[in-house]
Design an enzyme around this catalytic site. Structure first.
Site, PDB file in Angstrom:
ATOM      1  N   LYS A  17       1.040  -1.065  -0.044  1.00 27.71           N
ATOM      2  CA  LYS A  17      -0.056  -0.281  -0.281  1.00 27.71           C
ATOM      3  C   LYS A  17       1.131   1.465   0.004  1.00 27.71           C
ATOM      4  CE  LYS A  17       0.701   1.541   4.482  1.00 27.71           C
ATOM      5  NZ  LYS A  17       1.315   2.570   4.586  1.00 27.71           N
ATOM      6  N   ASP A 144      -2.635  -1.820   9.838  1.00 29.39           N
ATOM      7  CA  ASP A 144      -2.832  -1.713   7.967  1.00 29.39           C
ATOM      8  C   ASP A 144      -3.958  -3.019   7.757  1.00 29.39           C
ATOM      9  OD1 ASP A 144      -1.784   1.348   8.083  1.00 29.39           O
ATOM     10  OD2 ASP A 144      -0.134   0.405   8.333  1.00 29.39           O
TER      11      ASP A 144
HETATM   12  O1  C5P Z   1      -0.381  -1.064  14.680  1.00 28.50           O
HETATM   13  P1  C5P Z   1       0.153  -1.235  13.761  1.00 28.50           P
HETATM   14  O2  C5P Z   1       1.095  -2.522  14.668  1.00 28.50           O
HETATM   15  O3  C5P Z   1       0.754  -1.596  12.588  1.00 28.50           O
HETATM   16  O4  C5P Z   1       1.657  -0.230  14.511  1.00 28.50           O
HETATM   17  C1  C5P Z   1       2.398  -0.020  14.671  1.00 28.50           C
HETATM   18  C2  C5P Z   1       3.425   0.429  15.240  1.00 28.50           C
HETATM   19  O5  C5P Z   1       3.058   1.668  15.028  1.00 28.50           O
HETATM   20  C3  C5P Z   1       2.522   1.021  16.689  1.00 28.50           C
HETATM   21  O6  C5P Z   1       2.800   0.742  17.726  1.00 28.50           O
HETATM   22  C4  C5P Z   1       2.741   2.865  17.091  1.00 28.50           C
HETATM   23  O7  C5P Z   1       3.880   2.813  17.824  1.00 28.50           O
HETATM   24  C5  C5P Z   1       2.894   2.954  15.247  1.00 28.50           C
HETATM   25  N1  C5P Z   1       1.020   3.995  14.997  1.00 28.50           N
HETATM   26  C6  C5P Z   1       0.276   4.576  15.425  1.00 28.50           C
HETATM   27  N2  C5P Z   1      -0.557   4.925  15.220  1.00 28.50           N
HETATM   28  C7  C5P Z   1      -1.612   4.552  14.417  1.00 28.50           C
HETATM   29  C8  C5P Z   1      -0.404   3.075  13.636  1.00 28.50           C
HETATM   30  C9  C5P Z   1       0.459   2.679  14.014  1.00 28.50           C
HETATM   31  O8  C5P Z   1       0.878   5.585  16.453  1.00 28.50           O
HETATM   32  N3  C5P Z   1      -2.626   4.835  13.812  1.00 28.50           N
END
Ligand code: C5P
Length: 303
Positions: A17, A144
């Site tokens: 993406k 995502d």
């Molecule tokens: O959701 P995911 O595991 O992909 O997110 C990885 C990290 O990216 C989270 O632990 C956070 O630190 C950051 N993140 C964030 N805000 C979001 C998505 C991700 O701060 N909306």
């Protein structure tokens, strides 16, 4: 009964993406940031092949020559195995992943593998769960991952996991330049917090981007591409600013950091335009990949 039957391997493809709009608001109490984003799935993908085995889970990962596999865990911490651990009840699986999506590149490569694992598991065992069930499993695995299931072009809200397909009449030509060394998504968000301690609670709206998408005109889209993580990513990796300037000098309508970076993507006006940008950037950068968007979300390619 099912565990004793050797199942035929099944392969699911899931795309990379990019974020055409990434509005980021002030960090929430749970550590995530509120987003208003528009995702687009583009024609770089990982393939995940799943089969049942009487042994425990096993994982092998191969990749295109430019994909740095050193940062891909092959133990239970791999997100595809985590996805299977969430949904499978005691059945072992062999998982083989073939990666085209750069690792730690801001293109949701891990999320694509998680989405592929969820869909492959559902189809391998002929569960045929409703979309809502797969989407909520996906949201538990990462922000995502639901989009990786849905694909196409879609708006993401919440922390990115609330996904709604949007009208997109375009076929968009992109040139993608991955970096040799990845960036950590949490590091880039943390740097955003440092640069913008007073960020508004409500992220910048994706509405102008959605209006441009509906026109299918690349020049209109180029004007409204927006990424609030670009500034922190470039601050951490100044060479990304140089790359963006270079791609625009080679004829791209706009260059931008993809998600949290460090991959950069360049919107071009046509196939010919993208070939010119590809040739221009290839003179300096080792890995330059033409791509088209939007493409489908996770889907079975071999069963
Ligand atoms: O959701 P995911 O595991 O992909 O997110 C990885 C990290 O990216 C989270 O632990 C956070 O630190 C950051 N993140 C964030 N805000 C979001 C998505 C991700 O701060 N909306």
């Amino acid at each position: 009964m099912r565990a004793q039957r050797a199942s035929k391997p099944l392969t699911v493809r899931a795309a990379a993406k990019i974020n055409l709009h990434l509005g980021v608001g002030r960090v929430r109490e749970d550590g995530f940031h509120p987003l208003d984003t528009v995702y687009q799935a583009i024609s770089l993908h990982d393939d995940l092949t799943l089969s049942e085995t009487p042994e425990g889970d096993s994982l092998t990962v191969l990749g295109s020559p430019y994909v740095d596999l050193r940062d891909v865990p092959t133990d239970a911490s791999n997100i595809a195995l985590k996805a299977l651990a969430e949904v499978s009840c005691g059945v072992g699986h062999d998982v083989a992943i073939s990666k085209q999506i750069p690792v730690a590149g801001g293109m949701a490569g891990g999320s694509a593998d998680a989405a592929a694992a969820l869909l492959a598991h559902d189809r391998l065992h002929d569960l045929r769960q409703p979309d809502e069930v797969l989407l909520s499993q996906a949201a538990r695995l990462g922000s995502d991952v639901p989009f990786s299931l849905v694909g196409g072009t879609a708006r993401g809200r919440g922390r990115g996991e609330v996904v709604e397909p949007v009208e997109d009449h375009g076929g968009w030509w992109w040139v993608v330049v991955p970096a040799a060394v990845g960036l950590s998504t949490p590091d880039v968000y943390r740097h955003f917090d440092r640069l913008h301690p007073d960020a508004p609670e409500t992220p910048a709206s994706a509405e102008p981007l959605l209006a441009a998408l509906a026109t299918a005109e690349p020049v209109r889209l180029a004007r409204v591409l927006h990424n609030d993580l670009q500034e922190p990513a470039i601050d951490l990796r100044p060479e990304l600013g140089t790359l963006i300037e270079r791609g625009e000098a080679e004829g791209a309508l706009r260059g931008m950091v993809s998600g949290s970076g460090p991959t950069c993507v360049f919107l071009c006006d046509s196939h010919e335009g993208s070939m010119a940008v590809f040739a221009g950037l290839s003179a300096t950068y080792d890995v330059v990949l033409p791509a088209l968007g939007p493409v489908a979300g996770a889907h079975v390619v071999v069963s």
